[in-house]
Design an enzyme around this catalytic site. Structure first.
Site, PDB file in Angstrom:
ATOM      1  N   HIS A  71       0.789  -1.235   0.000  1.00 13.19           N
ATOM      2  CA  HIS A  71       0.000   0.000   0.000  1.00 13.19           C
ATOM      3  C   HIS A  71       0.824   1.289   0.000  1.00 13.19           C
ATOM      4  O   HIS A  71       0.261   2.374  -0.094  1.00 13.19           O
ATOM      5  CB  HIS A  71      -0.924   0.035   1.227  1.00 13.19           C
ATOM      6  CG  HIS A  71      -0.198   0.333   2.498  1.00 13.19           C
ATOM      7  ND1 HIS A  71       0.391  -0.639   3.241  1.00 13.19           N
ATOM      8  CD2 HIS A  71       0.065   1.507   3.116  1.00 13.19           C
ATOM      9  CE1 HIS A  71       0.972  -0.088   4.289  1.00 13.19           C
ATOM     10  NE2 HIS A  71       0.806   1.216   4.236  1.00 13.19           N
TER      11      HIS A  71
HETATM   12  C1  UD1 Z   1      -1.559   5.500   6.031  1.00 16.34           C
HETATM   13  C2  UD1 Z   1      -0.213   6.014   6.578  1.00 16.34           C
HETATM   14  C3  UD1 Z   1       0.821   4.896   6.501  1.00 16.34           C
HETATM   15  C4  UD1 Z   1       0.326   3.621   7.166  1.00 16.34           C
HETATM   16  C5  UD1 Z   1      -1.021   3.237   6.561  1.00 16.34           C
HETATM   17  C6  UD1 Z   1      -1.588   1.986   7.177  1.00 16.34           C
HETATM   18  C7  UD1 Z   1       0.181   8.425   6.207  1.00 16.34           C
HETATM   19  C8  UD1 Z   1       0.925   9.418   5.413  1.00 16.34           C
HETATM   20  N1  UD1 Z   1       0.266   7.155   5.780  1.00 16.34           N
HETATM   21  O1  UD1 Z   1      -1.378   5.237   4.658  1.00 16.34           O
HETATM   22  O2  UD1 Z   1       2.000   5.328   7.138  1.00 16.34           O
HETATM   23  O3  UD1 Z   1       1.253   2.586   6.938  1.00 16.34           O
HETATM   24  O4  UD1 Z   1      -1.929   4.323   6.735  1.00 16.34           O
HETATM   25  O5  UD1 Z   1      -2.712   1.543   6.490  1.00 16.34           O
HETATM   26  O6  UD1 Z   1      -0.470   8.796   7.174  1.00 16.34           O
HETATM   27  N2  UD1 Z   1      -8.924   4.732   2.093  1.00 16.34           N
HETATM   28  C9  UD1 Z   1     -10.178   4.167   2.048  1.00 16.34           C
HETATM   29  N3  UD1 Z   1     -10.724   3.732   3.221  1.00 16.34           N
HETATM   30  C10 UD1 Z   1     -10.095   3.835   4.410  1.00 16.34           C
HETATM   31  C11 UD1 Z   1      -8.809   4.424   4.438  1.00 16.34           C
HETATM   32  C12 UD1 Z   1      -8.232   4.856   3.278  1.00 16.34           C
HETATM   33  O7  UD1 Z   1     -10.787   4.043   0.999  1.00 16.34           O
HETATM   34  O8  UD1 Z   1     -10.651   3.413   5.434  1.00 16.34           O
HETATM   35  C13 UD1 Z   1      -8.318   5.207   0.842  1.00 16.34           C
HETATM   36  C14 UD1 Z   1      -8.461   6.707   0.745  1.00 16.34           C
HETATM   37  O9  UD1 Z   1      -9.303   7.021  -0.268  1.00 16.34           O
HETATM   38  C15 UD1 Z   1      -7.069   7.232   0.504  1.00 16.34           C
HETATM   39  C16 UD1 Z   1      -6.182   6.011   0.427  1.00 16.34           C
HETATM   40  O10 UD1 Z   1      -6.945   4.896   0.844  1.00 16.34           O
HETATM   41  O11 UD1 Z   1      -7.011   7.946  -0.694  1.00 16.34           O
HETATM   42  C17 UD1 Z   1      -4.991   6.168   1.286  1.00 16.34           C
HETATM   43  O12 UD1 Z   1      -5.349   6.441   2.637  1.00 16.34           O
HETATM   44  P1  UD1 Z   1      -4.380   7.327   3.590  1.00 16.34           P
HETATM   45  O13 UD1 Z   1      -4.892   7.305   4.952  1.00 16.34           O
HETATM   46  O14 UD1 Z   1      -4.101   8.603   2.947  1.00 16.34           O
HETATM   47  O15 UD1 Z   1      -3.022   6.609   3.574  1.00 16.34           O
HETATM   48  P2  UD1 Z   1      -2.623   5.099   3.678  1.00 16.34           P
HETATM   49  O16 UD1 Z   1      -2.149   4.677   2.359  1.00 16.34           O
HETATM   50  O17 UD1 Z   1      -3.699   4.282   4.324  1.00 16.34           O
END
Ligand code: UD1
Length: 356
Positions: free
Chosen positions: A206
């Site tokens: 991810h």
């Molecule tokens: C975040 C953390 C990362 C951690 C990871 C664990 C930062 C910069 N990154 O990354 O260090 O390892 O979490 O999972 O804080 N999304 C959904 N549903 C959710 C959550 C996210 O659809 O419940 C999608 C969102 O649309 C978003 C993407 O996933 O665009 C990424 O989510 P985000 O929280 O920005 O970062 P992670 O990749 O999860």
């Protein structure tokens, strides 16, 4: 009597697991010392919001319900971090805690630490001192900034303490061990074992550096397709979106599934042949379960795992990853106590009380 008020910030999946450990240690302290109670309130930023990315962890790990969910959700880094900052600031003012407790390296971590320090509230950072030395990773920036404003830094290993010293941070630094090791020891017995026969490898994918670069993503997935055993990949929503938008082919040995709950993940880890991942947490969990790990990144913050022969950093090129498979299939023999003895949660609680 309330001896200490802690405001804890969580927002992303790995933070729920880490916070579960410390919350349980706090509950244990309160049972033993009813005249010196610690009051903890959880603020959920809402960074992760899908049921399987958030509420499933609260239910399964029996984490106290958050006092509030700021429901910040997804967006651009500045926008998300800024919205969290404003929301957390209001919560600090309303709740007047003695300590701010933050975990790991996400945008929620940085927002919590920054909001607190500007209000002169003391900050404790759990998982301090980790460095990948890759400043293109948002997590690296979050870690560095959080460590430099924290008052109390809880390191998972002696290496992390040394890295902080190299940046001039020597005060308030405590090596307590890794809370994720505590979690594995505690929840391992409750793990749900997978209902499947035959060898398989466990994967996760991810990191932005892999999902936002189609060459890297393609290299990793095609290597997984050609692994010597089926590769199970519970898909993070970020990765799922990219696969759907770009029509990336998934076939061969690769088996995709929905995100797993923590106890299911532990069950899959217990029985797997090896791990292939770009996650920080899973690299260590592989080690806790005595499995080798192929890390599909250019560097790792858990360098002691590479040095002890448990982890290989193989990058994202198909040939390099495939070249690691036969090594990964061999069992891991060396599993020393790199991350403490499963008492990190207790150590953190005792230190917070002492420093109060
Ligand atoms: C975040 C953390 C990362 C951690 C990871 C664990 C930062 C910069 N990154 O990354 O260090 O390892 O979490 O999972 O804080 N999304 C959904 N549903 C959710 C959550 C996210 O659809 O419940 C999608 C969102 O649309 C978003 C993407 O996933 O665009 C990424 O989510 P985000 O929280 O920005 O970062 P992670 O990749 O999860």
């Amino acid at each position: 009597m309330v001896a200490l008020k802690i405001l804890t910030i969580v927002g992303a999946r790995p933070q729920f697991i880490k916070a579960a450990v410390v919350s349980r240690a706090i509950a244990g302290h309160n049972r033993r010392h009813p005249s010196m109670v610690i009051e903890e309130q959880l603020i959920h930023t809402g960074q992760h919001y899908d049921y399987m990315m958030s509420q499933a962890f609260f239910d399964e790990l029996e984490i106290p319900a958050p006092a509030i969910n700021l429901e910040v959700g997804s967006g651009k880094h500045g926008e998300v971090t800024g919205t969290m900052l404003a929301g957390i600031e209001n919560q600090i003012i309303a709740r007047q805690p003695d300590w701010m407790l933050v975990y790991g390296d996400t945008n929620s971590t940085l927002a919590g630490a920054l909001a607190a320090t500007k209000l002169q509230l003391r900050v404790a950072h759990v998982e301090a001192g980790l460095r990948s030395f890759n400043r293109r990773m948002p997590e690296e920036i979050n870690r560095i900034l959080t460590d430099h404003i924290a008052d109390c830094l809880f390191c998972p290993s002696g290496r992390a303490k040394d890295l902080l010293a190299q940046e001039g941070i020597t005060e308030g630094v405590y090596v307590v061990g890794d809370v994720m090791y505590d979690a594995t020891l505690y929840y391992r017995e409750k793990a749900s074992l997978p209902d499947r026969a035959g060898a398989y490898a466990m994967a996760s994918l991810h990191r932005a550096e892999n999902t936002n670069d189609l060459n890297r993503l393609g290299g990793i997935l095609s290597a997984m397709n050609e692994a010597p055993v089926p590769v199970i990949l519970p898909l993070h929503p970020r990765t799922r979106k990219v696969l759907e938008n770009e029509n990336v082919a998934v076939d061969g040995q690769l088996e995709i599934m929905e995100p797993l709950s923590y106890l299911s993940m532990l069950g899959y880890l217990e029985n797997c042949a090896f791990v292939i991942t770009d996650s920080g947490g899973l690299q260590k969990e592989a080690y806790f379960f005595g499995k080798k790990c192929l890390t599909v990144r250019e560097e790792t913050e858990w360098s002691e795992l590479v040095e002890c022969g448990a982890n290989r950093v193989v990058g994202a090129e198909k040939e390099a990853i495939c070249a690691g498979f036969s090594w990964a299939m061999e069992p891991l023999t060396n599993t020393s106590e790199l991350y403490g003895r499963g008492e990190a949660g207790k150590g953190i609680v005792e230190r917070l009380l002492k420093n109060h």
